[in-house]
Design an enzyme around this catalytic site. Structure first.
Site, mmCIF file in Angstrom:
data_model
loop_
_atom_site.group_PDB
_atom_site.id
_atom_site.type_symbol
_atom_site.label_atom_id
_atom_site.label_comp_id
_atom_site.label_asym_id
_atom_site.label_seq_id
_atom_site.Cartn_x
_atom_site.Cartn_y
_atom_site.Cartn_z
ATOM 1 N N CYS A 1 33.226 35.317 -13.991
ATOM 2 C CA CYS A 1 34.339 35.283 -13.040
ATOM 3 C C CYS A 1 35.385 34.216 -13.376
ATOM 4 C CB CYS A 1 33.802 35.044 -11.633
ATOM 5 S SG CYS A 1 32.660 36.326 -11.116
ATOM 6 N N HIS B 1 38.199 31.026 -6.441
ATOM 7 C CA HIS B 1 37.557 32.306 -6.743
ATOM 8 C C HIS B 1 37.072 32.955 -5.445
ATOM 9 C CE1 HIS B 1 35.310 35.446 -8.468
ATOM 10 N NE2 HIS B 1 34.119 34.886 -8.348
ATOM 11 N N ASN C 1 34.826 40.659 -4.381
ATOM 12 C CA ASN C 1 34.834 39.793 -5.557
ATOM 13 C C ASN C 1 35.208 40.631 -6.785
ATOM 14 O OD1 ASN C 1 34.177 38.247 -7.764
ATOM 15 N ND2 ASN C 1 32.158 37.627 -7.016
HETATM 16 O O1 UT7 Z 1 31.210 35.740 -8.597
HETATM 17 C C1 UT7 Z 1 29.813 35.774 -8.706
HETATM 18 C C2 UT7 Z 1 29.252 34.685 -7.905
HETATM 19 N N1 UT7 Z 1 28.519 35.208 -6.780
HETATM 20 C C3 UT7 Z 1 28.507 34.556 -5.636
HETATM 21 O O2 UT7 Z 1 29.173 33.581 -5.443
HETATM 22 C C4 UT7 Z 1 27.593 35.056 -4.556
HETATM 23 C C5 UT7 Z 1 26.898 33.878 -3.910
HETATM 24 N N2 UT7 Z 1 25.950 34.275 -2.910
HETATM 25 C C6 UT7 Z 1 26.328 34.817 -1.729
HETATM 26 O O3 UT7 Z 1 27.498 35.063 -1.518
HETATM 27 C C7 UT7 Z 1 25.268 35.054 -0.681
HETATM 28 O O4 UT7 Z 1 24.045 34.528 -1.138
HETATM 29 C C8 UT7 Z 1 25.080 36.546 -0.308
HETATM 30 C C9 UT7 Z 1 26.281 37.081 0.456
HETATM 31 C C10 UT7 Z 1 24.861 37.367 -1.568
HETATM 32 C C11 UT7 Z 1 23.848 36.713 0.589
HETATM 33 O O5 UT7 Z 1 23.946 35.849 1.716
HETATM 34 P P1 UT7 Z 1 22.671 34.966 2.144
HETATM 35 O O6 UT7 Z 1 23.002 34.267 3.375
HETATM 36 O O7 UT7 Z 1 22.360 34.093 0.952
HETATM 37 O O8 UT7 Z 1 21.576 36.053 2.418
HETATM 38 P P2 UT7 Z 1 20.165 36.288 1.695
HETATM 39 O O9 UT7 Z 1 20.362 36.745 0.284
HETATM 40 O O10 UT7 Z 1 19.330 35.067 1.915
HETATM 41 O O11 UT7 Z 1 19.595 37.495 2.556
HETATM 42 C C12 UT7 Z 1 19.339 37.351 3.955
HETATM 43 C C13 UT7 Z 1 18.795 38.664 4.458
HETATM 44 C C14 UT7 Z 1 17.645 39.206 3.602
HETATM 45 O O12 UT7 Z 1 16.729 39.827 4.483
HETATM 46 P P3 UT7 Z 1 15.384 39.074 4.916
HETATM 47 O O13 UT7 Z 1 14.631 38.799 3.639
HETATM 48 O O14 UT7 Z 1 15.825 37.824 5.600
HETATM 49 O O15 UT7 Z 1 14.713 40.051 5.812
HETATM 50 C C15 UT7 Z 1 18.296 40.267 2.767
HETATM 51 O O16 UT7 Z 1 17.400 41.272 2.362
HETATM 52 O O17 UT7 Z 1 19.828 39.665 4.407
HETATM 53 C C16 UT7 Z 1 19.314 40.825 3.729
HETATM 54 N N3 UT7 Z 1 20.437 41.503 3.078
HETATM 55 C C17 UT7 Z 1 21.191 42.431 3.697
HETATM 56 N N4 UT7 Z 1 21.133 42.955 4.940
HETATM 57 C C18 UT7 Z 1 22.051 43.872 5.254
HETATM 58 C C19 UT7 Z 1 20.907 41.314 1.823
HETATM 59 N N5 UT7 Z 1 21.951 42.121 1.623
HETATM 60 C C20 UT7 Z 1 22.156 42.828 2.765
HETATM 61 C C21 UT7 Z 1 23.089 43.793 3.160
HETATM 62 N N6 UT7 Z 1 23.004 44.282 4.406
HETATM 63 N N7 UT7 Z 1 24.073 44.232 2.331
#
Ligand code: UT7
Length: 321
Positions: free
Chosen positions: A112, A247, A277
């Site tokens: 990115c 970004h 993104n």
């Molecule tokens: O340019 C590339 C660089 N990338 C980034 O900067 C991305 C950085 N990371 C993030 O933006 C965040 O980590 C995310 C948006 C990807 C995820 O947010 P989070 O607060 O870190 O959530 P998580 O991954 O810890 O997931 C929390 C829960 C999980 O369920 P459980 O295990 O708590 O039951 C996931 O399975 O949310 C669930 N989950 C979803 N639920 C509904 C993950 N994706 C989804 C979804 N819809 N699309």
């Protein structure tokens, strides 16, 4: 330093997909509420019929027209991308063919941060006298790299391209590109086995793999440190930056920078709501949109910072000419 931007342009797919439309199309177990609250994304543009060459060419043509230059006046084409239609030739060569350029043309894969890596290379080429006008493009077809069954990643990304024409000037005051190598936290496996009979096992898939929470934490730390380094190096206070062009990976990462720097959110323009993104295209896309809205004026100070797979990071500060 040695450069200024004299033209910008963008190329987007024709179809914009809301969160609900995407969920309906893919059957993902997700919701609009989750995507908006976790990332700040309402919708994103995704290719249906367009190729990445189409998007990058549209961006290039618009930037050249804005700069008042023809393709033959470009001395170098650099594209920050994960790749185009071919493993070889480069996306840059495909764009050169379409616009009728004959300059060197090459891709840089810096995740990115591709646009800032390209800007750094353009500045080096121009200051070394190797090029007068450089066309730099951030272009990504993330729909081709996403696993549309992985709700944790596929909802975050969008497709698009954005270009700048760069020439000699005094706009760039600071640029720093670095890497903090970690190939596991965010990657896209490539199948390098081909049909070689003695090749080892193929990767399970060739989609984006990301440890979201780990990348999130590192991004917050990196952006904080890199922005502070740029301010220290230039002797500027946070309130002397008119726009922070960060970004667009997650609204909450940008919100953490707003909080840490104690600045008005107005100084942190965003397009993540409508684009998601778009990897290396996200910052130049934002720059072009601000210009179209009449918000970019000579004398303004902008601080750009991006992070991405690698992990790579890049920061620059310019005073718009
Ligand atoms: O340019 C590339 C660089 N990338 C980034 O900067 C991305 C950085 N990371 C993030 O933006 C965040 O980590 C995310 C948006 C990807 C995820 O947010 P989070 O607060 O870190 O959530 P998580 O991954 O810890 O997931 C929390 C829960 C999980 O369920 P459980 O295990 O708590 O039951 C996931 O399975 O949310 C669930 N989950 C979803 N639920 C509904 C993950 N994706 C989804 C979804 N819809 N699309």
């Amino acid at each position: 330093m040695t450069i200024k931007i004299i033209g910008t342009g963008i190329g987007l797919p024709s179809r914009e997909f809301s969160n609900d439309e995407l969920i309906e199309l893919t059957g993902l177990d997700s919701s609009n509420e989750w995507i908006v609250s976790k990332s700040g994304i309402d919708s994103r543009y995704l290719c249906v019929t367009e190729t990445l060459t189409d998007l990058a060419t549209a961006a290039a043509e618009q930037a050249l027209a804005d700069a008042g230059l023809g393709a033959k006046e470009i001395d170098y084409i650099l594209i920050g991308t994960l790749g185009g239609e071919y493993c070889s030739p480069s996306l840059a060569c495909a764009v050169a063919e379409r616009i009728g350029a004959t300059s060197p043309a090459v891709d840089l894969n810096a995740g990115c941060v591709g646009f800032i890596y390209c800007l750094d290379t353009a500045a080096a080429l121009i200051s070394a006298g190797r090029a007068k006008n450089v066309l730099i493009i951030g272009a990504e077809k993330m729909s081709a790299h996403s696993d549309w069954t992985d709700r944790g990643t596929c909802v975050l990304f969008g497709d698009g391209a954005a270009a700048c024409v760069v020439t000699a000037g005094t706009m760039l005051k600071y640029i720093q590109i670095r890497s903090a190598p970690d190939t596991q936290v965010l990657n896209i496996p490539e199948d390098m086995s081909g049909n070689w009979p003695l090749a080892g096992p193929k990767p399970a898939d060739t989609f984006v793999h990301m440890d979201g929470p780990a990348v999130f934490k590192r991004a917050v730390t990196m952006v904080g440190r890199e922005v502070q380094d740029a301010l220290t190096a230039t002797g500027l206070a946070p309130e002397e930056i008119d726009f922070y062009l960060l970004h667009q990976a997650n609204r909450r990462i940008i919100d953490s920078a707003i909080k840490r720097l104690e600045q008005s959110p107005d100084r942190f323009p965003m397009n993540i709501q409508r684009h998601g993104n778009v990897s290396g295209a996200s910052i130049p896309l934002l720059l072009h949109q601000l210009r179209v809205e009449g918000k970019v004026e000579p004398g303004q100070t902008h601080l750009l910072c991006a992070f991405g797979s690698g992990m790579t990071v890049g920061t620059c500060l310019w005073v718009w000419e």
